[in-house]
Design a protein around this motif. Structure first.
Motif, mmCIF file in Angstrom:
data_model
loop_
_atom_site.group_PDB
_atom_site.id
_atom_site.type_symbol
_atom_site.label_atom_id
_atom_site.label_comp_id
_atom_site.label_asym_id
_atom_site.label_seq_id
_atom_site.Cartn_x
_atom_site.Cartn_y
_atom_site.Cartn_z
ATOM 1 N N PHE A 29 -5.617 -5.242 1.025
ATOM 2 C CA PHE A 29 -5.762 -5.793 -0.325
ATOM 3 C C PHE A 29 -5.628 -4.632 -1.294
ATOM 4 O O PHE A 29 -6.521 -3.793 -1.402
ATOM 5 N N LEU A 30 -4.506 -4.563 -1.985
ATOM 6 C CA LEU A 30 -4.175 -3.399 -2.818
ATOM 7 C C LEU A 30 -3.940 -3.844 -4.255
ATOM 8 O O LEU A 30 -2.846 -3.735 -4.795
ATOM 9 N N GLU A 31 -4.991 -4.317 -4.902
ATOM 10 C CA GLU A 31 -4.847 -4.880 -6.242
ATOM 11 C C GLU A 31 -5.756 -4.212 -7.262
ATOM 12 O O GLU A 31 -6.081 -4.778 -8.300
ATOM 13 N N GLY A 32 -6.162 -2.986 -6.959
ATOM 14 C CA GLY A 32 -7.004 -2.240 -7.889
ATOM 15 C C GLY A 32 -6.224 -1.128 -8.556
ATOM 16 O O GLY A 32 -5.108 -1.347 -9.062
ATOM 17 N N ASN A 33 -6.764 0.080 -8.518
ATOM 18 C CA ASN A 33 -6.145 1.225 -9.195
ATOM 19 C C ASN A 33 -5.233 2.052 -8.279
ATOM 20 O O ASN A 33 -4.935 3.209 -8.609
ATOM 21 N N LYS A 218 -7.833 -1.773 8.389
ATOM 22 C CA LYS A 218 -9.282 -1.743 8.233
ATOM 23 C C LYS A 218 -9.714 -2.423 6.931
ATOM 24 O O LYS A 218 -8.892 -2.736 6.076
ATOM 25 N N ILE A 219 -11.031 -2.601 6.763
ATOM 26 C CA ILE A 219 -11.540 -3.334 5.602
ATOM 27 C C ILE A 219 -11.129 -2.652 4.300
ATOM 28 O O ILE A 219 -10.858 -3.313 3.299
ATOM 29 N N GLN A 276 -9.522 2.030 -3.249
ATOM 30 C CA GLN A 276 -10.028 1.045 -2.302
ATOM 31 C C GLN A 276 -11.555 0.994 -2.304
ATOM 32 O O GLN A 276 -12.155 -0.083 -2.260
ATOM 33 N N LEU A 277 -12.174 2.162 -2.353
ATOM 34 C CA LEU A 277 -13.635 2.210 -2.327
ATOM 35 C C LEU A 277 -14.237 1.555 -3.566
ATOM 36 O O LEU A 277 -15.319 0.969 -3.508
ATOM 37 N N GLU A 278 -13.520 1.645 -4.689
ATOM 38 C CA GLU A 278 -13.979 0.959 -5.907
ATOM 39 C C GLU A 278 -14.075 -0.546 -5.698
ATOM 40 O O GLU A 278 -14.910 -1.218 -6.305
ATOM 41 N N GLN A 279 -13.217 -1.082 -4.826
ATOM 42 C CA GLN A 279 -13.164 -2.528 -4.600
ATOM 43 C C GLN A 279 -13.977 -2.991 -3.401
ATOM 44 O O GLN A 279 -14.080 -4.186 -3.131
ATOM 45 N N LEU A 280 -14.558 -2.040 -2.661
ATOM 46 C CA LEU A 280 -15.241 -2.401 -1.416
ATOM 47 C C LEU A 280 -16.342 -3.446 -1.600
ATOM 48 O O LEU A 280 -16.459 -4.360 -0.765
ATOM 49 N N PRO A 281 -17.171 -3.387 -2.651
ATOM 50 C CA PRO A 281 -18.173 -4.449 -2.811
ATOM 51 C C PRO A 281 -17.554 -5.846 -2.860
ATOM 52 O O PRO A 281 -18.114 -6.792 -2.289
ATOM 53 N N SER A 286 -16.296 -11.045 -0.228
ATOM 54 C CA SER A 286 -15.292 -12.023 0.194
ATOM 55 C C SER A 286 -15.351 -12.257 1.697
ATOM 56 O O SER A 286 -15.350 -13.403 2.165
ATOM 57 N N LYS A 287 -15.431 -11.187 2.462
ATOM 58 C CA LYS A 287 -15.391 -11.313 3.912
ATOM 59 C C LYS A 287 -16.665 -11.947 4.470
ATOM 60 O O LYS A 287 -16.628 -12.687 5.455
ATOM 61 N N ARG A 288 -17.789 -11.704 3.823
ATOM 62 C CA ARG A 288 -19.019 -12.358 4.273
ATOM 63 C C ARG A 288 -18.996 -13.848 3.941
ATOM 64 O O ARG A 288 -19.523 -14.670 4.697
#
Length: 383
Positions: A29-33, A218-219, A276-281, A286-288
């Motif tokens: 999922f690559l939709e951030g910065n 990976k996530i 990616q880490l910015e979007q991890l939360p 979503s995955k939960r």
């Protein structure tokens, strides 16, 4: 196609709102910065292993995981390789791990010129079993001069390498106690566990050394990448030194004081990692939610169970897994779903069955074999 499989396919397509197109197992999922930071990286001309994003990514990882030191590497496999070296694993040593794992775990042991020893997992975690580990050591190990040895092979048992399967926590605290009783170093393979917690601790912060992967599936991803986590400043400094060819710092001279590796993560990959880490939360949320929907759906479906988290953990649910009744049911399910554009995959073939590991020591692997015959991963991408 049987009715049960048809119901599952309809549910997955409804979950992802995709009627006819192919549904992958886990896409990035690559939709951030990501593009913004990549452009900054390219404009800076620092695209290799020196640059602001490498330092920034490491700092951000330390803050998120709670580890004091993070050393980012080209991939998770070479991060394990270095972590084992830092743990004191030498040529001819034995390293205990699980047979039910991705091959990178066993390969990294071989890169160290050490010998993998395969021990069973717990069915409810799919991770290395403390009871199986203790049973193996009680039967096979002896401690002499503060070192653990295999009585049957005569080799030193230097380390234990448990893996948190699909982002679910193994019984890491119990494993640490067993290893301490036998003077064995524990290196935590948390490759699949970015964003997973046991209690209030991030997986990968229990052992003295641990590793997380940022591979493309990976996530969160850096394309390829991994990180070594440790709270020990000396180990952290050694890790950074080893992964940068053991180059002694100097303004212009090329001086190297040991055999090192070209394992440091490039700045261009770290730039993606920061985004990616910015979007991890959001990824975790979503995955939960996806896992919760799967759990509810499969609770009403006989003959198939959803592999859920235990009450004491908070899993990232990296890859959702289901457990079928037997190998025949598993094989038929894989055939039908993949032929209809729903990507599903079996769990890994056990390491002890692969040709290069046939002669490695092992314990009883009944649980591993039972899971190998029944576990399937189903689509788990972030929505």
């Amino acid at each position: 196609m049987d009715k049960k499989t048809s119901q599952i396919i309809d549910f997955v397509r409804g979950l992802y709102n995709i009627e006819n197109e192919f549904i992958p197992l886990h896409k990035p999922f690559l939709e951030g910065n990501e593009k913004k930071y990549l452009n900054e990286c390219i404009d800076s001309t620092f695209v290799s292993s020196v640059g602001k994003f490498v330092n920034r990514f490491e700092k951000n990882l330390e803050e998120y995981t709670g580890s004091k030191h993070a050393i980012v590497c080209v991939n998770g496999t070479n991060a394990i390789h270095v972590a084992l070296r830092l743990a004191g694993v030498k040529e001819g040593d034995e390293v205990i791990t699980q047979a039910l794992t991705f091959i990178a775990t066993a390969n990294a042991i071989m890169y160290s010129n050490a010998i993998p020893v395969f021990v069973d997992v717990d069915i409810d975690t799919m991770g290395l079993s403390p009871k199986a580990l203790k049973l193996f050591l009680d039967d096979n190990a002896v401690v002499k001069n503060n070192q653990c040895y295999n009585k049957k092979t005569g080799r030193r048992i230097k380390a234990c390498l448990p893996m948190h399967t699909f982002g679910h926590a193994c019984r890491i605290e119990e494993l640490l106690k067993v290893c301490a009783d036998y003077n064995i170093e524990l290196v935590e393979d948390a490759a699949e566990s970015m964003g997973s917690f046991l209690g209030d601790k991030h997986l990968g912060t229990f052992g003295k050394l641990s590793v997380i992967s940022f591979n493309g599936n990976k996530i969160m991803t850096t394309g390829g990448g991994g990180v070594i986590l440790t709270n020990d400043i000396e180990l952290a400094q050694k890790a950074k030194h080893l992964t940068t060819q053991c180059k002694v710092q100097h303004s212009w001279e090329y001086v190297h004081d040991d055999i090192g590796y070209n394992y440091r993560m490039p700045n261009i990959n770290a730039a993606i990692g920061v985004a990616q880490l910015e979007q991890l939360p959001y990824f975790i949320k979503s995955k939960r939610e996806i896992a919760k929907k799967y759990a509810s759906f499969f609770s009403d479906l006989k003959g198939i169970s959803f592999f859920d988290e235990r009450t004491e953990e908070e899993s990232n649910f990296w890859l959702n897994a289901i457990i079928l009744e037997d190998k025949k049911s598993k094989d038929e399910f894989l055939k039908q779903t993949n032929s209809l554009g729903i990507m599903t995959r079996p769990i890994w073939k056990l390491m002890d069955k692969l040709p290069m590991f046939l002669n490695c020591p092992k314990g009883n692997l009944d649980n591993s074999e039972w899971l190998e015959d029944r576990v399937i991963n189903i689509p788990s991408s972030v929505i």
